[in-house]
Design an enzyme around this catalytic site. Structure first.
Site, PDB file in Angstrom:
ATOM      1  N   TYR A 155     -17.984  -0.061  37.393  1.00  0.00           N
ATOM      2  CA  TYR A 155     -16.623  -0.203  37.187  1.00  0.00           C
ATOM      3  C   TYR A 155     -16.141  -1.700  36.749  1.00  0.00           C
ATOM      4  CZ  TYR A 155     -11.424   0.425  38.568  1.00  0.00           C
ATOM      5  OH  TYR A 155     -10.160   0.140  38.652  1.00  0.00           O
ATOM      6  N   LYS A 159     -14.276  -2.970  33.506  1.00  0.00           N
ATOM      7  CA  LYS A 159     -13.043  -3.788  33.358  1.00  0.00           C
ATOM      8  C   LYS A 159     -13.042  -5.156  33.089  1.00  0.00           C
ATOM      9  CE  LYS A 159     -10.318  -0.491  35.196  1.00  0.00           C
ATOM     10  NZ  LYS A 159      -9.465   0.108  34.530  1.00  0.00           N
TER      11      LYS A 159
HETATM   12  P1  NAP Z   1      -5.487   7.551  39.948  1.00  0.00           P
HETATM   13  O1  NAP Z   1      -4.413   7.614  41.016  1.00  0.00           O
HETATM   14  O2  NAP Z   1      -6.832   8.194  40.338  1.00  0.00           O
HETATM   15  O3  NAP Z   1      -4.867   8.234  38.589  1.00  0.00           O
HETATM   16  C1  NAP Z   1      -5.749   8.348  37.569  1.00  0.00           C
HETATM   17  C2  NAP Z   1      -5.059   8.893  36.145  1.00  0.00           C
HETATM   18  O4  NAP Z   1      -5.891   8.778  35.217  1.00  0.00           O
HETATM   19  C3  NAP Z   1      -4.609  10.250  36.356  1.00  0.00           C
HETATM   20  O5  NAP Z   1      -3.245  10.383  35.688  1.00  0.00           O
HETATM   21  C4  NAP Z   1      -5.776  10.976  35.577  1.00  0.00           C
HETATM   22  O6  NAP Z   1      -5.213  12.340  35.193  1.00  0.00           O
HETATM   23  C5  NAP Z   1      -5.896   9.914  34.816  1.00  0.00           C
HETATM   24  N1  NAP Z   1      -7.275  10.325  34.185  1.00  0.00           N
HETATM   25  C6  NAP Z   1      -8.562  10.136  34.665  1.00  0.00           C
HETATM   26  N2  NAP Z   1      -9.567  10.504  33.936  1.00  0.00           N
HETATM   27  C7  NAP Z   1      -8.994  10.704  32.810  1.00  0.00           C
HETATM   28  C8  NAP Z   1      -9.691  10.906  31.499  1.00  0.00           C
HETATM   29  N3  NAP Z   1     -11.027  11.151  31.306  1.00  0.00           N
HETATM   30  N4  NAP Z   1      -8.683  11.052  30.448  1.00  0.00           N
HETATM   31  C9  NAP Z   1      -7.448  10.824  30.716  1.00  0.00           C
HETATM   32  N5  NAP Z   1      -6.821  10.809  31.844  1.00  0.00           N
HETATM   33  C10 NAP Z   1      -7.663  10.477  32.783  1.00  0.00           C
HETATM   34  O7  NAP Z   1      -5.587   6.046  39.412  1.00  0.00           O
HETATM   35  P2  NAP Z   1      -4.651   4.623  39.615  1.00  0.00           P
HETATM   36  O8  NAP Z   1      -5.223   3.993  40.921  1.00  0.00           O
HETATM   37  O9  NAP Z   1      -3.452   5.019  39.352  1.00  0.00           O
HETATM   38  O10 NAP Z   1      -5.353   3.732  38.592  1.00  0.00           O
HETATM   39  C11 NAP Z   1      -4.815   3.749  37.289  1.00  0.00           C
HETATM   40  C12 NAP Z   1      -5.483   2.406  36.402  1.00  0.00           C
HETATM   41  O11 NAP Z   1      -5.393   1.253  37.093  1.00  0.00           O
HETATM   42  C13 NAP Z   1      -7.149   2.620  36.476  1.00  0.00           C
HETATM   43  O12 NAP Z   1      -7.460   2.245  35.126  1.00  0.00           O
HETATM   44  C14 NAP Z   1      -7.588   2.020  37.611  1.00  0.00           C
HETATM   45  O13 NAP Z   1      -8.908   1.537  37.308  1.00  0.00           O
HETATM   46  C15 NAP Z   1      -6.798   0.800  37.376  1.00  0.00           C
HETATM   47  N6  NAP Z   1      -6.689  -0.005  38.762  1.00  0.00           N
HETATM   48  C16 NAP Z   1      -6.171   0.527  40.045  1.00  0.00           C
HETATM   49  C17 NAP Z   1      -6.266  -0.073  41.312  1.00  0.00           C
HETATM   50  C18 NAP Z   1      -6.002   0.501  42.326  1.00  0.00           C
HETATM   51  O14 NAP Z   1      -5.939  -0.244  43.424  1.00  0.00           O
HETATM   52  N7  NAP Z   1      -5.641   1.693  42.404  1.00  0.00           N
HETATM   53  C19 NAP Z   1      -6.707  -1.335  41.065  1.00  0.00           C
HETATM   54  C20 NAP Z   1      -7.100  -2.061  39.779  1.00  0.00           C
HETATM   55  C21 NAP Z   1      -6.970  -1.238  38.749  1.00  0.00           C
HETATM   56  P3  NAP Z   1      -5.782  13.763  36.085  1.00  0.00           P
HETATM   57  O15 NAP Z   1      -4.612  13.766  37.154  1.00  0.00           O
HETATM   58  O16 NAP Z   1      -5.282  15.025  35.133  1.00  0.00           O
HETATM   59  O17 NAP Z   1      -6.846  13.565  36.561  1.00  0.00           O
END
Ligand code: NAP
Length: 247
Positions: A155, A159
């Site tokens: 990951y 990133k």
């Molecule tokens: P999340 O709650 O797990 O949601 C992930 C989203 O991405 C969902 O809409 C999912 O769709 C979609 N997705 C997953 N795999 C996919 C694929 N192969 N093709 C198309 N869509 C896909 O994640 P989140 O926490 O909101 O994170 C969003 C972004 O922020 C990510 O890039 C993550 O790495 C980054 N981020 C998050 C955090 C954190 O603390 N949460 C911190 C740093 C960075 P489905 O529902 O259909 O699976």
């Protein structure tokens, strides 16, 4: 100005950060195209929620790990049909594990979706935005791409790679008035972080000067700013939204 619909494309816009970004960009006046992969009912909820507030949105099942499907989506749904003003590369997954025991498949899948997928969207979007001579691209990286994190080699590599991709694309596309920036969230309360054990969350909180996890809306606000006319002179930057955890 063309009379085509002004579209903001948000990958992974069905849940978590992507959902908040989709709702904010719709409130900012864009028609939002959001992608998802596994939960159509969640994507439909976001579309309905945007429409209830008078906005416009469509959801597309599109796997960020499938480069051919991404190219076909741009050909079928974007090229010549809408003005693609904003791309938010947000879809992302984790497959955590210590490096020594990490399965090759878990490495490959995370790189494929979190980095190669972003490249595929960026490549297609840059062709359209290049012709328009305008556009905003915002890549959602992570604080751990800046700091590293034990148990997340795949990951963090994806990133960190996304930060390099952001800066290179910013240099390549600046001549066409397209800006490319990254937003680096710290620890944000979503399904992704809900999976973490309580002890890990407590240890994280101890490292966050503002002493709280972030909300998806905190990231959406940063994206909204970078997509707005106010951010026209900002490109190639990584905007940390992390409660001061990394400075
Ligand atoms: P999340 O709650 O797990 O949601 C992930 C989203 O991405 C969902 O809409 C999912 O769709 C979609 N997705 C997953 N795999 C996919 C694929 N192969 N093709 C198309 N869509 C896909 O994640 P989140 O926490 O909101 O994170 C969003 C972004 O922020 C990510 O890039 C993550 O790495 C980054 N981020 C998050 C955090 C954190 O603390 N949460 C911190 C740093 C960075 P489905 O529902 O259909 O699976």
């Amino acid at each position: 100005m063309s009379d085509l619909s002004r579209v903001a494309l948000v990958t992974g816009g069905s849940r978590g950060i992507g959902r908040a970004v989709a709702e904010q960009l719709a409130a900012d006046g864009f028609e939002v195209y959001l992608t998802y992969v596994s939960r159509p009912e969640e994507a439909d909820k976001v579309v309905a929620s945007i429409q209830e507030k008078g906005g416009r949105a469509r959801a597309f099942k599109l796997d960020s790990g499938d480069r051919d499907a991404i190219a076909a989506f741009f050909k079928d749904e974007i090229k010549g049909k809408v003005a693609l003003e904003v791309l938010v590369n947000n879809a992302g997954i984790t497959r955590d594990g210590l490096m020594m025991r990490m399965k090759d498949e878990d490495w490959d899948t995370v790189i494929q979706i979190n980095l190669t997928g972003c490249f595929a969207f960026l490549k297609e979007a840059s062709k359209i935005m290049g012709k328009q001579r305008s556009g905003r691209i915002i890549n959602i990286t992570s604080i751990v791409g800046q700091m590293g994190n034990a148990g997340q080699a795949n990951y963090c590599a994806a990133k960190a790679g996304l930060i390099g991709l952001t800066k290179s694309a910013a240099r390549e596309l600046a001549g066409r008035s397209i800006t490319v920036n990254a937003v680096a969230p710290g620890f944000i309360k979503t399904d992704m972080t809900d999976e973490l054990p309580e002890k890990v969350v407590e240890a994280m909180l101890a490292q966050i000067p503002l002493n709280t996890l972030g909300q998806s809306e905190d990231i959406a606000a940063a994206v909204s700013f970078l997509a707005s006319p106010m951010a026209g002179y900002i490109t190639g930057q990584v905007l940390g939204v992390n409660g001061g955890m990394y400075m």
